[in-house]
Design an enzyme around this catalytic site. Structure first.
Site, PDB file in Angstrom:
ATOM      1  N   ASP A  43       0.844  -0.966   0.242  1.00 53.29           N
ATOM      2  CA  ASP A  43      -0.036   0.096   0.110  1.00 53.29           C
ATOM      3  C   ASP A  43       0.667   1.320   0.039  1.00 53.29           C
ATOM      4  O   ASP A  43       0.270   2.691   0.649  1.00 53.29           O
ATOM      5  CB  ASP A  43      -0.683   0.128   1.289  1.00 53.29           C
ATOM      6  CG  ASP A  43      -0.899  -1.137   1.327  1.00 53.29           C
ATOM      7  OD1 ASP A  43      -1.885  -2.454   0.588  1.00 53.29           O
ATOM      8  OD2 ASP A  43      -1.983  -1.958   2.847  1.00 53.29           O
ATOM      9  N   GLU A 219     -11.560  -1.385  -2.179  1.00 57.11           N
ATOM     10  CA  GLU A 219     -10.746  -0.763  -0.993  1.00 57.11           C
ATOM     11  C   GLU A 219     -10.176   0.188  -1.665  1.00 57.11           C
ATOM     12  O   GLU A 219     -10.121   0.300  -2.835  1.00 57.11           O
ATOM     13  CB  GLU A 219     -10.047  -2.062  -0.384  1.00 57.11           C
ATOM     14  CG  GLU A 219      -8.515  -2.798  -1.383  1.00 57.11           C
ATOM     15  CD  GLU A 219      -8.381  -3.709  -0.395  1.00 57.11           C
ATOM     16  OE1 GLU A 219      -8.574  -3.959   0.830  1.00 57.11           O
ATOM     17  OE2 GLU A 219      -7.043  -3.917  -0.715  1.00 57.11           O
TER      18      GLU A 219
END
Length: 359
Positions: A43, A219
């Site tokens: 991420d 997400e």
């Protein structure tokens, strides 16, 4: 020197300083950029400040227990990265600290002359050793990108939420977007760290109007604006790990798919195969992409070496490939230029061979 925000919206709108003559400079890179188990993250989020790039993300271990904290990397050239510091050091947090859990997907946004750090975490207890029951969003601020960061407010939401991101519109209003069994949104007052009104879920993975490639889960939102249209990048793990794109004429929607297929990512039929079978979507028909990765997703946008917009995310090699070096067994940083074609954003790749950008 006045710090620059991670996204140069003037350039994104196609205005501002005249570009250098084509080919005057070159930037060469090969993904994944980092190749070091010591600074492995998922991420990845990059922000450029002055002449340096800073990067944070989800440190290892990701899935078991709590991870070390919020790591900050720094680079002078976007290629060579080194550990700068821990913005939050898990070892220094008390047992009763309400955010001493897993520290997933932190981001740093420069808004209103301050740096705002969003951290997604919960409290570790004997009954909840991973801190997931209280996992939510925490907001910190600092006058410097390197900190120290002071807690402004948290948890920001009353339920499980993750992958928080911030977006400041041209009128000065700031918005919070996040995930949590779908995508959520709300206005936020940064000074108090409080949401303006209730946070609302606006898209679920299994909504009736979703294509099959979204049903596994969605997400990792990230929002930017171009020529009056709001675009939201998001990730899905249904067929692998892919990036989709939504668009809207308002920062709070309604949001629609900007493209019928993902704009970036890797597809591997055996990726999380057990989860696909349990979720009832293992029968989706698709072919594996030829790249060597099993994951390239949860992207964010930043200012690249050419002054244009680039995308960052984690690149994780297909673990079925043998042999793999130790650094290939964990996620690493990958970057690609962001393009705007036919009215939407596009990201070519994911690449694994040497690339050169002329500018």
């Amino acid at each position: 020197m006045q710090p620059r925000p991670h996204v140069d919206f003037a350039r994104a709108e196609g205005v501002g300083a005249a570009p250098l003559a084509a080919g005057q400079h070159t930037f060469s890179y090969t993904n994944p950029i980092t190749r070091d188990t010591a600074i492995s993250m998922r991420d990845h989020f990059i922000i450029k400040v002055g002449k340096q790039w800073f990067c944070t993300g989800t440190s290892m271990p990701v899935w078991s227990g709590h991870n070390p904290g919020v790591r900050l990397l720094v680079s002078d050239d976007l290629i060579h990265w080194r550990q700068h510091s821990w913005l939050i050091d898990g070892k220094k947090l008390s047992a009763d600290c309400p955010y001493n859990g897993r520290f997933w997907a932190p981001e740093i946004h420069y808004i209103k002359n301050k740096y705002w750090l969003t951290v997604n975490s919960g409290q570790v207890t004997a009954q909840d050793p991973k801190g997931m029951r209280t996992h939510s969003i925490w907001l910190f601020s600092s006058d410097k990108v390197t900190g120290p960061y002071k807690l402004v407010n948290g948890p920001l939401t009353p339920q499980y939420n993750n992958d928080a991101t911030l977006f400041e519109d041209e009128d000065g209003q700031t918005y919070l977007y996040c995930s949590g069994n779908g995508l959520w949104q709300a206005k936020i007052d940064l000074n108090t760290g409080k949401l303006v009104g209730k946070i609302q879920q606006f898209r679920g993975a299994k909504d009736a109007n979703n294509p099959g490639w979204m049903v596994g889960g969605i997400e990792g939102p990230f929002v930017l604006k171009r020529a009056g249209t709001y675009f939201m990048f998001f990730s899905t793990w249904t067929r692998g790990y892919e990036v989709g794109l939504l668009r809207s004429q308002s920062p709070l929607g309604p949001w629609e798919l900007a493209a019928p297929e993902p704009i970036f990512g890797t597809r591997k039929r055996e990726y999380r195969a057990e989860m696909a079978r349990g979720g009832g979507y293992a029968d989706l028909q698709f072919a594996d992409t030829p790249d060597p990765y099993q994951e390239t997703g949860h992207n964010a946008i930043f200012e690249g070496p050419d002054g244009q917009l680039w995308s960052s995310c984690h690149y994780f090699f297909d673990q079925r490939i043998t042999p793999l070096a130790d650094w290939q067994k964990v996620p690493q940083l990958g970057i690609e230029p962001l393009h705007f074609r036919n009215g939407i954003f596009a990201i070519d790749g994911p690449t694994s061979t040497p690339q050169t950008v002329k500018y």
